[in-house]
Design a protein around this motif. Structure first.
Motif, short mmCIF file in Angstrom:
data_model
loop_
_atom_site.label_atom_id
_atom_site.label_comp_id
_atom_site.label_asym_id
_atom_site.label_seq_id
_atom_site.Cartn_x
_atom_site.Cartn_y
_atom_site.Cartn_z
N HIS A 42 0.84 -1.20 0.00
CA HIS A 42 0.00 0.00 0.00
C HIS A 42 0.87 1.25 0.00
O HIS A 42 0.60 2.22 -0.73
N GLU A 43 1.93 1.24 0.81
CA GLU A 43 2.80 2.42 0.91
C GLU A 43 3.59 2.65 -0.38
O GLU A 43 3.78 3.79 -0.80
N SER A 44 4.06 1.59 -1.02
CA SER A 44 4.82 1.78 -2.26
C SER A 44 3.91 2.29 -3.38
O SER A 44 4.33 3.06 -4.23
N LYS A 46 1.30 4.26 -2.89
CA LYS A 46 1.13 5.69 -2.58
C LYS A 46 2.32 6.50 -3.08
O LYS A 46 2.15 7.59 -3.63
N ALA A 51 0.08 10.19 -2.92
CA ALA A 51 -0.84 9.89 -1.82
C ALA A 51 -2.24 10.41 -2.08
O ALA A 51 -3.23 9.79 -1.66
N THR A 70 -6.99 -1.14 -1.09
CA THR A 70 -6.37 0.00 -1.73
C THR A 70 -7.01 0.26 -3.10
O THR A 70 -7.17 -0.66 -3.89
#
Length: 206
Positions: A42-44, A46, A51, A70
């Motif tokens: 999820h962070e990669s 974003k 974001a 996501t």
């Protein structure tokens, strides 16, 4: 535009070849490598897409259930992508990428929402088999019969394809290719209902 954004664009905005199925679509071609590879989180995602373009949403699951996951470009129907994780709790390990029903993306295998039956056959290089219409799994391709679309795309992902009848299909023809049965794409009644691709997703065998 930042250097990172440009680098990501090279992966996602692959030039669509002139001629063939992809040329008829105006969207960007997706890749199952890079930001949407199996090791994504999820962070990669974003970081890759920004974001502001990524958020958690509830989406439809099997048997009428919903779950939170996501979503990329959630407010743009032409670019919406829903991500399915192998680890739901930590949202990592990309399992599947689903295109929204109005998405203009081109899938890693060259198909797009709205591709015609003839275009899918041409991309595969031969007729294929799909389930009958008018039930939960209607129109899903079940066997590419060893054609080009039977092989993984670069990056190892497989593309799942579902077709739906065209507008105002002949009733007799539609009844002949409906229900929990398998039909060849070459069947005369199948061609008469003029199906087009209605759902696309890609993922990695688990």
């Amino acid at each position: 535009m930042s250097i990172r954004t440009c680098a990501i664009s090279v992966v996602l905005c692959v030039a669509v070849p002139i001629g063939g199925v992809a040329a008829a679509r105006a969207g960007e071609k997706l890749s199952c490598e890079g930001p949407l590879g199996p090791k994504a989180t999820h962070e990669s995602v974003k970081a890759a897409f920004g974001a502001a373009n990524v958020r958690l949403e509830k989406i439809d699951g099997p048997e009428g259930e919903t779950f939170e996951t996501t979503v990329i470009y959630p407010d743009d129907p032409t670019r919406r992508l829903e991500l399915i994780w192998t680890d739901d709790a930590k949202r990592r390990g990309l399992s599947d990428v689903r295109m929204g029903p109005k998405a203009t993306w081109v899938a890693p295998n060259g198909l797009a929402i709205g591709s015609t039956l003839a275009e899918v056959e041409a991309a595969n290089g031969r007729p294929f088999v799909l389930s009958g219409f008018e039930w939960d799994y209607g129109g899903t391709v079940t066997d590419w019969k060893g054609g080009a679309l039977d092989k993984p795309a670069p990056g190892g992902c497989m593309v799942s394809v579902t077709l739906a009848p065209g507008p105002k299909p002949p009733g007799k023809a539609l009844r002949a290719v409906s229900g929990d049965f398998a039909f060849p794409s070459s069947k005369a009644e199948m061609k008469a209902v003029a199906p087009t691709v209605s759902r696309l997703s890609f993922g990695w065998p688990q």
